[in-house]
Design an enzyme around this catalytic site. Structure first.
Site, PDB file in Angstrom:
ATOM      1  N   PHE A  21     121.640  67.501  -1.943  1.00  0.00           N
ATOM      2  CA  PHE A  21     121.401  66.168  -2.520  1.00  0.00           C
ATOM      3  C   PHE A  21     122.502  65.722  -3.476  1.00  0.00           C
ATOM      4  CE2 PHE A  21     117.318  68.321  -1.722  1.00  0.00           C
ATOM      5  CZ  PHE A  21     116.876  67.512  -0.677  1.00  0.00           C
ATOM      6  N   ASP A  22     122.705  64.368  -3.493  1.00  0.00           N
ATOM      7  CA  ASP A  22     123.618  63.765  -4.472  1.00  0.00           C
ATOM      8  C   ASP A  22     122.838  63.082  -5.588  1.00  0.00           C
ATOM      9  OD1 ASP A  22     125.747  64.387  -2.756  1.00  0.00           O
ATOM     10  OD2 ASP A  22     125.417  62.525  -1.633  1.00  0.00           O
ATOM     11  N   VAL A  23     121.602  62.699  -5.265  1.00  0.00           N
ATOM     12  CA  VAL A  23     120.792  61.920  -6.214  1.00  0.00           C
ATOM     13  C   VAL A  23     119.432  62.586  -6.388  1.00  0.00           C
ATOM     14  CG1 VAL A  23     119.770  59.646  -6.693  1.00  0.00           C
ATOM     15  CG2 VAL A  23     121.894  59.795  -5.361  1.00  0.00           C
ATOM     16  N   ARG A 246     120.429  61.903   1.280  1.00  0.00           N
ATOM     17  CA  ARG A 246     121.006  62.796   0.265  1.00  0.00           C
ATOM     18  C   ARG A 246     120.294  62.625  -1.089  1.00  0.00           C
ATOM     19  NH1 ARG A 246     124.226  66.853   0.994  1.00  0.00           N
ATOM     20  NH2 ARG A 246     125.341  66.378  -0.943  1.00  0.00           N
TER      21      ARG A 246
END
Ligand code: PLP
Ligand code: CA
Length: 306
Positions: A21-23, A246
């Site tokens: 994940f980015d968020v 993501r």
């Protein structure tokens, strides 16, 4: 039901989870704190995720507070934040009204059942409102009120919407006023539908329980703007241009947070066991929303080392 992956101890599994994940969308109460008690290791865990370049967003259904109020609460607990990282249901409701509902001129006022957090967010969006914390509505109903509500002379003809959030001063006069607007065709919105909210002393009636009398009176369901409403997800996506695949929703409640993440098509959902839900809730045969991951507490993510 599918199964949920337990994140504990095993650094490789935790690193793999974080790398996906980015968020991270964080529910607040029950995940970061309980009432005014910050859970151990939260500041360090958020710092750790930020140091790995992760975007952090705070997503709460608490309708009593504005984003500014939330930023102050986060700061008082030692969590730095930007206003733009905070999505509370009062804010989500205000932007829905101003940017999506777009009430026509002459019908653009909102009658509020709720506290000052809702008023601040409506004011910031330039939406005219009445009701809310107006002291003139914090009293018993009189015979004059009955007459003037029934004939409409106590009503503002420009009200085109009723917004119901948690109102600690809800009473018969306010419910009667809201009902008269709805009966005259006002849009029916609710900040969120949580039946209860947890406090240090147990559960108390939530915003959803303020709108129930209006649902009963009108036979209508409100458009709800907090989690799990996808109106909130859409506005978060619009604001951050996030890649849903993501993005991970972290929460403590299956029928708000986890449902919100699953129905929003996010890449993942993580349930923590420091709040409302317990493992048996999603293992039950009739469980509707199963988190992809679960952990005993959010700070367990920090066990991961690069
Ligand atoms: N509604 C109210 C009035 C609350 O006080 C709370 C928690 O403090 C909530 C809802 C749930 O908030 P969250 O979505 O952060 O768990
Ligand atoms: Ca929560």
């Amino acid at each position: 039901a599918t199964t949920s992956k337990y994140l504990t101890g095993d650094n490789a599994a935790i690193n793999d989870f974080i790398d996906r994940f980015d968020v991270f969308l964080f529910d607040c109460d029950g995940v970061l704190w309980s009432g005014d008690h910050l859970f151990e290791g939260i500041v360090e865990t958020l710092d750790f995720l930020r140091s790995k370049g992760k975007k952090v967003v705070f997503v709460t259904n608490n309708s009593t507070k504005s984003r500014q109020d939330y930023q102050k609460k986060l700061a008082s607990l030692g969590i730095p934040s930007e206003i733009e990282e905070i999505f509370a249901s009062a804010y989500s409701s205000a932007i829905y009204i101003s940017r999506i509902l777009k009430l026509p001129a002459g019908k653009n006022k909102v009658f509020v059942l709720g506290e000052s957090g809702i008023e601040s967010e409506l004011a910031a969006e330039g939406v005219p409102f009445l009701g809310g914390t107006d002291p003139n509505l914090r009293r018993d109903i009189t015979q004059d009120d009955f007459n003037q509500l029934a004939d409409g002379s106590a009503l503002d003809p420009e009200v085109g919407c009723v917004l119901a959030g948690l109102d600690f001063h809800v009473n018969y006069l306010k419910l009667s006023t809201a009902y008269q607007y709805l009966a005259r065709g006002a849009e029916f919105l609710a900040t969120n539908t949580d039946s209860t909210f947890p406090t240090a002393h147990g559960f108390f009636p939530g915003a959803g329980s303020v709108s129930v009398p209006l649902i009963n009176m009108t036979g209508q369901q409100p458009t709800a703007l907090g989690k799990p409403s996808q109106a909130m997800m859409d506005s978060i996506e619009g604001k951050f241009q996030l890649d849903r695949a993501r993005t991970c929703m972290v929460g403590d409640r299956l029928n708000t947070d986890i449902q919100f993440g699953i129905e929003g098509g996010l890449g993942g959902t993580l349930a923590v066991l420091t709040g409302v839900c317990k493992k048996k809730d999603w293992e039950a045969e009739d469980a509707k929303f199963v988190p992809a991951y679960y952990a005993d507490k959010l700070s367990d993510l920090r066990a991961a080392k690069p």
